[in-house]
Design an enzyme around this catalytic site. Structure first.
Site, PDB file in Angstrom:
ATOM      1  CD  GLU A  99      18.211  60.499  72.558  1.00 17.52           C
ATOM      2  OE1 GLU A  99      18.768  61.337  73.304  1.00 17.52           O
ATOM      3  OE2 GLU A  99      17.788  60.773  71.424  1.00 17.52           O
TER       4      GLU A  99
ATOM      5  CG  HIS B 177      20.049  58.348  65.419  1.00 16.75           C
ATOM      6  ND1 HIS B 177      18.738  58.214  65.023  1.00 16.75           N
ATOM      7  CD2 HIS B 177      20.003  58.714  66.725  1.00 16.75           C
ATOM      8  CE1 HIS B 177      17.932  58.475  66.036  1.00 16.75           C
ATOM      9  NE2 HIS B 177      18.681  58.796  67.084  1.00 16.75           N
TER      10      HIS B 177
END
Length: 254
Positions: free
Chosen positions: A89, A11
């Site tokens: 994450e 990202h």
């Protein structure tokens, strides 16, 4: 000759990346710069003529929005998207929301490097009195997770352990069916995929700084082993600067 191609993208910069904070499972959005990174990543894929059949991503908005932006750039927003917490994450536990440079100044760069870069050493857990405990642990997107699945902290080893079942059970079959796969995810979950695909050592994977918003291409043989090292769709200077920026996040300000 490659039997398959696999494309990964981390990202773009998030609002908490901009503030140099441990983002963890907090749902930070893209910063304006991160949105531009995603647009450039998408344009690089468009310029190279990439087409995909399926996309896989996490349940966190910074990477979902990155994927949306990429798909818009390549005019393939209609593609099916599979979202899973297993590509989230790494959970940084009690470090969540802390500024990385300030944490390094307080605890020392060596300790922060251990927390960030040791393969099997977790950070302190996120306790119930943490200001973001309820924000994360009570989020309804995780309502179906068991107590064992919902972490209060993770080492990189833990992150890889929960990502690999999704790789083996969901991603590998798609690739072997001949589908052109795009994975949009986070630094640590993508490190896990890179470690598995390339057979990297624990030491090597912890020194791998994946740049934000730059597509990563693997050419794989029939056994899903790379026939050449990962390639970045970006000019060398931009890629190096992006990797250096990631590496510098855990250092105290001079």
């Amino acid at each position: 000759m490659a039997a398959y191609k696999l494309v990964l993208i981390r990202h773009g910069e998030s609002t908490w990346n901009l503030e140099n904070r441990f983002s963890c499972w907090y749902d930070a959005d893209l910063s304006p710069a991160g949105h531009e990174e995603a647009k450039r990543g998408g344009q690089a894929l468009r310029d190279a003529g990439y087409e995909f059949d399926i996309c896989l991503t996490s349940v966190q908005k910074r990477v979902i929005r990155t994927l949306w932006t990429v798909l818009d750039a390549i005019d393939q927003m209609w593609l099916p998207v599979v979202r899973t917490w297993r590509l989230n994450e790494r959970h940084y536990g009690g470090l969540t929301a802390l500024n990385k440079a300030e944490t390094a100044a307080k605890h020392g760069e060596a300790q922060v490097k251990i927390w960030r870069r040791s393969y099997d050493v977790p950070p302190p857990p996120m306790e119930p009195d943490h200001p973001f405990y309820s924000n994360i642990s009570k989020d309804r997107r995780y309502a179906d997770l068991t107590e064992d699945q919902l972490p209060s902290y993770e080492s990189p080893k833990d992150t890889i352990a929960r990502a690999l079942p999704f790789w083996n059970e969901e991603i590998v079959p798609q690739i072997k069916e001949g589908k052109r796969v795009l994975i949009a995810a986070h630094g640590n979950s993508l490190q896990g995929i890179a470690k598995h695909v390339e057979g990297l050592s624990e030491e090597a994977i912890m020194e791998l700084n994946l740049p934000t918003g730059i597509p990563i291409v693997y050419e794989l043989d029939k056994n899903l082993k790379p026939i050449k090292p990962m390639q970045f769709l970006g000019d060398e200077e931009t890629v190096c600067k992006a990797m250096e920026a990631v590496a510098a996040q855990g250092k105290a300000k001079k």
